[in-house]
Design a protein around this motif. Sequence first.
Motif, PDB file in Angstrom:
ATOM      1  N   ALA A  63       0.838  -1.197   0.000  1.00 33.68           N
ATOM      2  CA  ALA A  63       0.000   0.000   0.000  1.00 33.68           C
ATOM      3  C   ALA A  63       0.870   1.243   0.000  1.00 33.68           C
ATOM      4  O   ALA A  63       1.936   1.267   0.626  1.00 33.68           O
ATOM      5  CB  ALA A  63      -0.919   0.018   1.221  1.00 33.68           C
ATOM      6  N   VAL A  64       0.417   2.255  -0.716  1.00 34.50           N
ATOM      7  CA  VAL A  64       1.109   3.543  -0.760  1.00 34.50           C
ATOM      8  C   VAL A  64       0.181   4.588  -0.159  1.00 34.50           C
ATOM      9  O   VAL A  64      -0.869   4.899  -0.729  1.00 34.50           O
ATOM     10  CB  VAL A  64       1.493   3.939  -2.190  1.00 34.50           C
ATOM     11  CG1 VAL A  64       2.194   5.295  -2.195  1.00 34.50           C
ATOM     12  CG2 VAL A  64       2.375   2.869  -2.829  1.00 34.50           C
ATOM     13  N   ALA A  65       0.538   5.114   1.006  1.00 32.82           N
ATOM     14  CA  ALA A  65      -0.290   6.098   1.686  1.00 32.82           C
ATOM     15  C   ALA A  65       0.157   7.501   1.306  1.00 32.82           C
ATOM     16  O   ALA A  65       1.330   7.850   1.419  1.00 32.82           O
ATOM     17  CB  ALA A  65      -0.193   5.925   3.195  1.00 32.82           C
ATOM     18  N   THR A  66      -0.792   8.288   0.851  1.00 33.79           N
ATOM     19  CA  THR A  66      -0.553   9.698   0.563  1.00 33.79           C
ATOM     20  C   THR A  66      -1.593  10.523   1.315  1.00 33.79           C
ATOM     21  O   THR A  66      -2.704  10.062   1.570  1.00 33.79           O
ATOM     22  CB  THR A  66      -0.678   9.982  -0.946  1.00 33.79           C
ATOM     23  OG1 THR A  66      -1.938   9.471  -1.411  1.00 33.79           O
ATOM     24  CG2 THR A  66       0.436   9.309  -1.728  1.00 33.79           C
ATOM     25  N   GLY A  67      -1.247  11.751   1.652  1.00 33.07           N
ATOM     26  CA  GLY A  67      -2.207  12.614   2.332  1.00 33.07           C
ATOM     27  C   GLY A  67      -2.732  11.969   3.603  1.00 33.07           C
ATOM     28  O   GLY A  67      -1.983  11.380   4.378  1.00 33.07           O
ATOM     29  N   ARG A  68      -4.046  12.060   3.791  1.00 36.14           N
ATOM     30  CA  ARG A  68      -4.660  11.475   4.982  1.00 36.14           C
ATOM     31  C   ARG A  68      -4.974   9.999   4.758  1.00 36.14           C
ATOM     32  O   ARG A  68      -5.601   9.622   3.780  1.00 36.14           O
ATOM     33  CB  ARG A  68      -5.939  12.232   5.328  1.00 36.14           C
ATOM     34  CG  ARG A  68      -5.693  13.647   5.839  1.00 36.14           C
ATOM     35  CD  ARG A  68      -6.998  14.357   6.132  1.00 36.14           C
ATOM     36  NE  ARG A  68      -6.771  15.717   6.629  1.00 36.14           N
ATOM     37  CZ  ARG A  68      -7.719  16.613   6.800  1.00 36.14           C
ATOM     38  NH1 ARG A  68      -8.982  16.306   6.506  1.00 36.14           N
ATOM     39  NH2 ARG A  68      -7.423  17.819   7.244  1.00 36.14           N
ATOM     40  N   THR A  69      -4.568   9.186   5.728  1.00 41.75           N
ATOM     41  CA  THR A  69      -4.879   7.756   5.750  1.00 41.75           C
ATOM     42  C   THR A  69      -5.486   7.491   7.115  1.00 41.75           C
ATOM     43  O   THR A  69      -4.774   7.237   8.092  1.00 41.75           O
ATOM     44  CB  THR A  69      -3.610   6.920   5.497  1.00 41.75           C
ATOM     45  OG1 THR A  69      -3.077   7.266   4.214  1.00 41.75           O
ATOM     46  CG2 THR A  69      -3.914   5.434   5.511  1.00 41.75           C
ATOM     47  N   PHE A  70      -6.804   7.611   7.183  1.00 38.05           N
ATOM     48  CA  PHE A  70      -7.498   7.648   8.471  1.00 38.05           C
ATOM     49  C   PHE A  70      -8.489   6.490   8.600  1.00 38.05           C
ATOM     50  O   PHE A  70      -9.022   5.983   7.607  1.00 38.05           O
ATOM     51  CB  PHE A  70      -8.274   8.955   8.608  1.00 38.05           C
ATOM     52  CG  PHE A  70      -7.416  10.173   8.903  1.00 38.05           C
ATOM     53  CD1 PHE A  70      -6.032  10.103   8.918  1.00 38.05           C
ATOM     54  CD2 PHE A  70      -8.018  11.393   9.160  1.00 38.05           C
ATOM     55  CE1 PHE A  70      -5.256  11.220   9.180  1.00 38.05           C
ATOM     56  CE2 PHE A  70      -7.253  12.521   9.429  1.00 38.05           C
ATOM     57  CZ  PHE A  70      -5.871  12.430   9.437  1.00 38.05           C
ATOM     58  N   GLY A  71      -8.773   6.114   9.848  1.00 37.70           N
ATOM     59  CA  GLY A  71      -9.847   5.184  10.146  1.00 37.70           C
ATOM     60  C   GLY A  71      -9.727   3.885   9.374  1.00 37.70           C
ATOM     61  O   GLY A  71      -8.689   3.217   9.391  1.00 37.70           O
ATOM     62  N   ALA A  72     -10.812   3.517   8.681  1.00 30.31           N
ATOM     63  CA  ALA A  72     -10.808   2.295   7.894  1.00 30.31           C
ATOM     64  C   ALA A  72      -9.746   2.340   6.808  1.00 30.31           C
ATOM     65  O   ALA A  72      -9.239   1.299   6.384  1.00 30.31           O
ATOM     66  CB  ALA A  72     -12.187   2.074   7.270  1.00 30.31           C
ATOM     67  N   GLY A  73      -9.382   3.539   6.358  1.00 26.09           N
ATOM     68  CA  GLY A  73      -8.293   3.673   5.397  1.00 26.09           C
ATOM     69  C   GLY A  73      -6.959   3.272   6.009  1.00 26.09           C
ATOM     70  O   GLY A  73      -6.128   2.621   5.359  1.00 26.09           O
ATOM     71  N   ALA A  74      -6.735   3.651   7.263  1.00 25.48           N
ATOM     72  CA  ALA A  74      -5.518   3.240   7.962  1.00 25.48           C
ATOM     73  C   ALA A  74      -5.525   1.735   8.192  1.00 25.48           C
ATOM     74  O   ALA A  74      -4.473   1.079   8.132  1.00 25.48           O
ATOM     75  CB  ALA A  74      -5.397   3.992   9.284  1.00 25.48           C
ATOM     76  N   ASP A  75      -6.700   1.163   8.448  1.00 25.06           N
ATOM     77  CA  ASP A  75      -6.797  -0.293   8.596  1.00 25.06           C
ATOM     78  C   ASP A  75      -6.504  -0.993   7.278  1.00 25.06           C
ATOM     79  O   ASP A  75      -5.868  -2.052   7.259  1.00 25.06           O
ATOM     80  CB  ASP A  75      -8.188  -0.675   9.103  1.00 25.06           C
ATOM     81  CG  ASP A  75      -8.380  -0.327  10.566  1.00 25.06           C
ATOM     82  OD1 ASP A  75      -7.635  -0.850  11.409  1.00 25.06           O
ATOM     83  OD2 ASP A  75      -9.281   0.478  10.869  1.00 25.06           O
ATOM     84  N   LEU A  76      -6.964  -0.420   6.162  1.00 29.54           N
ATOM     85  CA  LEU A  76      -6.669  -0.982   4.847  1.00 29.54           C
ATOM     86  C   LEU A  76      -5.162  -0.951   4.586  1.00 29.54           C
ATOM     87  O   LEU A  76      -4.581  -1.918   4.074  1.00 29.54           O
ATOM     88  CB  LEU A  76      -7.425  -0.199   3.775  1.00 29.54           C
ATOM     89  CG  LEU A  76      -7.219  -0.625   2.320  1.00 29.54           C
ATOM     90  CD1 LEU A  76      -7.640  -2.068   2.098  1.00 29.54           C
ATOM     91  CD2 LEU A  76      -7.994   0.310   1.392  1.00 29.54           C
ATOM     92  N   PHE A  77      -4.533   0.131   4.922  1.00 26.79           N
ATOM     93  CA  PHE A  77      -3.079   0.254   4.808  1.00 26.79           C
ATOM     94  C   PHE A  77      -2.389  -0.801   5.659  1.00 26.79           C
ATOM     95  O   PHE A  77      -1.443  -1.469   5.213  1.00 26.79           O
ATOM     96  CB  PHE A  77      -2.684   1.666   5.249  1.00 26.79           C
ATOM     97  CG  PHE A  77      -1.221   1.972   5.198  1.00 26.79           C
ATOM     98  CD1 PHE A  77      -0.601   2.274   3.993  1.00 26.79           C
ATOM     99  CD2 PHE A  77      -0.464   1.998   6.359  1.00 26.79           C
ATOM    100  CE1 PHE A  77       0.758   2.582   3.947  1.00 26.79           C
ATOM    101  CE2 PHE A  77       0.885   2.306   6.327  1.00 26.79           C
ATOM    102  CZ  PHE A  77       1.504   2.590   5.114  1.00 26.79           C
ATOM    103  N   ALA A  78      -2.868  -0.985   6.879  1.00 24.38           N
ATOM    104  CA  ALA A  78      -2.194  -1.856   7.845  1.00 24.38           C
ATOM    105  C   ALA A  78      -2.248  -3.327   7.482  1.00 24.38           C
ATOM    106  O   ALA A  78      -1.407  -4.099   7.950  1.00 24.38           O
ATOM    107  CB  ALA A  78      -2.798  -1.642   9.239  1.00 24.38           C
ATOM    108  N   VAL A  79      -3.225  -3.761   6.681  1.00 19.83           N
ATOM    109  CA  VAL A  79      -3.313  -5.191   6.362  1.00 19.83           C
ATOM    110  C   VAL A  79      -2.331  -5.610   5.278  1.00 19.83           C
ATOM    111  O   VAL A  79      -2.204  -6.803   4.990  1.00 19.83           O
ATOM    112  CB  VAL A  79      -4.745  -5.607   5.933  1.00 19.83           C
ATOM    113  CG1 VAL A  79      -5.732  -5.385   7.054  1.00 19.83           C
ATOM    114  CG2 VAL A  79      -5.176  -4.914   4.652  1.00 19.83           C
ATOM    115  N   CYS A  80      -1.626  -4.667   4.666  1.00 22.67           N
ATOM    116  CA  CYS A  80      -0.729  -5.006   3.569  1.00 22.67           C
ATOM    117  C   CYS A  80       0.662  -5.396   4.088  1.00 22.67           C
ATOM    118  O   CYS A  80       1.083  -4.998   5.168  1.00 22.67           O
ATOM    119  CB  CYS A  80      -0.615  -3.831   2.603  1.00 22.67           C
ATOM    120  SG  CYS A  80      -2.160  -3.512   1.720  1.00 22.67           S
ATOM    121  N   ASP A  81       1.371  -6.192   3.285  1.00 23.55           N
ATOM    122  CA  ASP A  81       2.697  -6.667   3.672  1.00 23.55           C
ATOM    123  C   ASP A  81       3.706  -5.530   3.728  1.00 23.55           C
ATOM    124  O   ASP A  81       4.500  -5.436   4.664  1.00 23.55           O
ATOM    125  CB  ASP A  81       3.199  -7.715   2.668  1.00 23.55           C
ATOM    126  CG  ASP A  81       2.323  -8.950   2.631  1.00 23.55           C
ATOM    127  OD1 ASP A  81       1.986  -9.471   3.711  1.00 23.55           O
ATOM    128  OD2 ASP A  81       1.962  -9.391   1.532  1.00 23.55           O
TER     129      ASP A  81
END
Length: 245
Positions: free
Chosen positions: A98-116
């Motif tokens: 996952a590539v996080a840009t700008g705000r990565t909040f809430g369920a978006g942060a959870d989506l980021f966190a499940v990636c390798d």
Amino acid sequence: MSLVLASRADGVATLSLNRPERGNALGPDLVEALGEAFERAVAHGARLLVLRGEGRHFCTGFDLTDLESLSDGDLLLRVVRIEALLQRIHAAPVTTLAVATGRTFGAGADLFAVCDRRIAAAGASFAFPGPAFGLVLGTARLAALVGRDRAREVLLSGREMTAEAAVMAGLATAVLPPEDIAPEIARAAAEAARLDPATVAALHRRTTQAEDDADLAALVRSAARPGLKQRILDYRAQVAARRKG
């Protein structure tokens, strides 16, 4: 307009959330589209799955633009479907990035966190506001990723984290300037091509500390408490008041 932009090249499937006018927030249609795009990418032989967001932000959390028309039951169903998607990606038979840009909040942060692999672009920020309105989403996965004490600190405080803080905590695996992201994805693709899907799936199973059924049960219990919609409305009002102040 497609809600998820999908492309494939040399074993790399890139899925980009495509609702930039809403910060790529996860509404039910976007969740469904992402799930379908994910399944297609796996079925078509992707060895590396890259998640990105169109526009400024990766994903700002739940899409609550129609909150006033929803019931507590509607909201419960939405968060359960998000958790189901997160669990599918977490257990994917392919390497995920996952590539996080700008705000990565809430369920978006959870989506980021499940990636390798979890790349934070310079200037990205992260927050987990769900506990502020009583939701317990992905907490065991976060604790497995960053440690129990750090997870509690992040969730109880609700504070926003910089990209650098996210790397120090273990939430992100790297913070990179924009020009270094493509070469890092290319390196990840070369490494992902080494392993077949069955091996990747087995490695994911054996290295996962979170318990999917327990996480789902905790989420349902938290979302089923009476007054979920009102708690979200109250939280949204508090955020708006802070921004005005």
